[in-house]
Enzyme design. Structure first.
Site, PDB file in Angstrom:
ATOM      1  N   LYS A   1     -43.759  -3.563   1.252  1.00  0.00           N
ATOM      2  CA  LYS A   1     -43.061  -3.171  -0.158  1.00  0.00           C
ATOM      3  C   LYS A   1     -43.810  -4.327  -1.143  1.00  0.00           C
ATOM      4  O   LYS A   1     -43.982  -5.191  -0.770  1.00  0.00           O
ATOM      5  CB  LYS A   1     -41.508  -3.362  -0.026  1.00  0.00           C
TER       6      LYS A   1
ATOM      7  N   ARG B   1     -34.448   5.462   9.289  1.00  0.00           N
ATOM      8  CA  ARG B   1     -34.424   6.501  10.401  1.00  0.00           C
ATOM      9  C   ARG B   1     -34.507   6.487  11.710  1.00  0.00           C
ATOM     10  O   ARG B   1     -34.107   6.862  12.623  1.00  0.00           O
ATOM     11  CB  ARG B   1     -35.157   7.745   9.695  1.00  0.00           C
TER      12      ARG B   1
END
Ligand code: BES
Ligand code: MG
Ligand code: ZN
Length: 497
Positions: A277, A351
């Protein structure tokens, strides 16, 4: 802060008397249904021309016999809703607290023109206990609250009835505050191993003797379970992953007792991994364990309230770090259910953790699975900070969650799961890939990925709490910055209804 009710005859002892005043409509007319006990000192003061009694407006006055009193405007009773009332009371509470007042007496009757006194009491106490929260463990100078006592004058509730209500409300607010503490804790302190210990300690103290069992799976156990997707997220970590598995069995249980399972994303810090990020987006990613903290908070509250259902709660805990051993994009990993996943972005890690945790949970054969996760930035694009996304495979479960959210004044909104989204995550080289097209329906793509790990026809719903999990600066009963504890109340309502 001690909360009690007082019978009508005792003299006022509190430093500040709090009275609700209604604006009855057209010409700034005011009215108050004050307790007859307070009437004498207050009636003339309530006719103050300059006080409009609009919702949220307050005015401090001194009664003839020298009592400090706070008039709290409630607006027009036809327009007041429980949530407007909750927000308004939280604001009043904060200003009273900031004023360094030590004790309060609330004239309950004056606040309850529209809602019953008992309901008014519930919202009051809830708003006070939620607004009273602060996370100051790292401040060397702490702002000690002087407010020690809140008394409600009412003839509608006995001391015992009130005590029972307070205990019920505290089961929920203390659990929300527990969730907030976990979300607010610094990531260098709250790593996976520590997180599991904190939960274990809470179970052994707060939930002792209430039918809860805890099992904590370490890295070796998780390897035995073949949770390779979850392990791949942990690959770059200094700390072991933890899978916390909690089970609550109610006192009265039969083979027909409904079994509800909760699953939470517990990424204690999300750097993005090799799909790193940018710095600005990385700050705040300590909150990425918010899904697990939320489902644990709801589990805790439901246990304290003596839910009639069997409840399982599974927390998948790790951080997502960069390291020589860390997961790289293009990796192909086989999940616990045998499906192969092409990992094209290591930042879509939540996920991966949930995939194996959901498959594990399906093996327990619950009737319902609800997962919660700070899964996608796209959820913030779609709904802002205000609304939680819900997606699932069962209309009646989603409807039931809507009902629970409505019961507690929280917002959830459904997004669709359609075949076209499923097609988007088909991989050329593996069964599925972990991302779809950039900037397209990201929240739903996250959900269709998870759907691959639901089996045995279990009813499933996914909550994307990326927006609502923290920094609710529009909600006076939540901290402006940091963990909100939102969705704990919705889930608790679902688990106890
Ligand atoms: N934890 C983030 C989701 C997130 C991002 C929540 C920003 C709140 C604010 C999650 O692990 C993530 O990084 N998701 C990616 C998915 C993408 C790579 C498909 C995202 O949303 O950018
Ligand atoms: Mg990520
Ligand atoms: Zn994440």
């Amino acid at each position: 802060m001690k909360i009690e009710v007082i019978p009508s005859k005792n003299p006022v002892k509190a430093e500040l008397l709090v009275v609700g005043v209604w604006n009855t409509g057209t010409e700034k007319k005011k009215s108050a249904k004050i307790d007859s006990f307070h009437k004498k000192g207050l009636v003339t003061l309530l006719n103050l021309d300059s006080f409009e009694a609009g919702l949220g407006k307050t005015r401090e006055v001194t009664t003839a016999d020298g009592q400090r009193a706070l008039l709290v405007g409630l607006g027009n009773s036809k327009e007041l809703t429980p949530e407007k009332f909750r927000r308004s009371i939280a604001r009043v509470f904060k200003s009273i607290k900031a004023d360094q007042v030590s004790s309060l007496e609330v004239d309950l009757k004056s606040f309850s023109a529209k809602l019953k006194e008992a309901t008014t009491f519930d919202i009051f106490v809830e708003a006070f206990l939620l607004a009273n929260y602060s996370f100051d463990k790292y401040k060397s100078v702490k702002k000690e609250s002087k407010l020690k006592k809140v008394e409600f004058r009412t003839v509608k509730l006995t001391k015992a009835q009130a005590a029972k209500k307070i205990e019920k409300i505290e089961s929920i607010t203390s659990s929300m505050n527990f969730t907030r503490d976990l979300v607010n804790e610094a990531p260098n302190v709250l790593h996976s191993e520590k997180y599991a210990q904190i939960v274990e300690k809470d179970v052994k103290t707060t939930l002792k003797g209430k039918g809860v069992k805890i099992k904590v799976l370490n890295k070796a156990d998780i390897k035995k379970e073949k949770m390779n997707l979850f392990l791949s997220v942990n690959a770059g970590s200094y700390y072991e992953p933890r899978l916390v598995h909690l089970t609550y069995t109610p006192k009265k249980v039969t083979s027909k007792t409904k079994h509800i399972a909760l699953v939470g994303k517990g990424v204690t810090f999300d750097t993005g991994g090799y799909s790193l990020k940018p710095p600005g987006s990385m700050v705040g990613m300590k909150f990425d364990m918010g899904g697990s903290a939320t489902v644990y908070g709801a589990f805790r509250a439901a246990v304290l309230l003596g839910s009639p259902y069997k409840i399982t709660c599974v927390l998948a805990i790790t951080d997502n770090m960069v390291d020589a051993k860390g997961n790289v994009p293009d990796s192909i990993i086989t999940g616990r259910n045998g499906k192969t996943v092409e990992i094209l972005n290591t930042d879509a890690e939540g996920r991966l953790c949930l995939a194996d945790a959901l498959d594990y949970t399906c093996d327990l054969k619950p009737n319902v699975i609800i997962d919660a996760a700070t899964l996608t930035g796209a959820c913030l694009v779609a709904f802002g900070k205000e609304v939680c996304a819900v997606l699932g495979n069962d209309k009646s479960l989603v409807k039931s969650l809507y009902k629970s959210a409505e019961n507690v004044d929280e917002y959830i909104w459904e997004l669709p799961i359609i075949q076209e989204y499923r097609d988007q995550i088909k991989s050329n080289i593996a069964d599925i890939k972990n991302i779809g097209a950039p900037a397209r329906a990201g929240t739903a793509i996250g959900a269709v990925f998870l759907e691959n790990f639901i089996k045995n026809d279990i009813a499933w719903a996914h909550l994307d709490i990326a927006g609502v999990c923290d920094s609710q600066d529009h909600l006076p009963y939540c901290p402006a910055k940091g963990g909100s504890g939102l969705m704990v109340r919705t889930l608790t309502d679902y688990l106890t209804r």
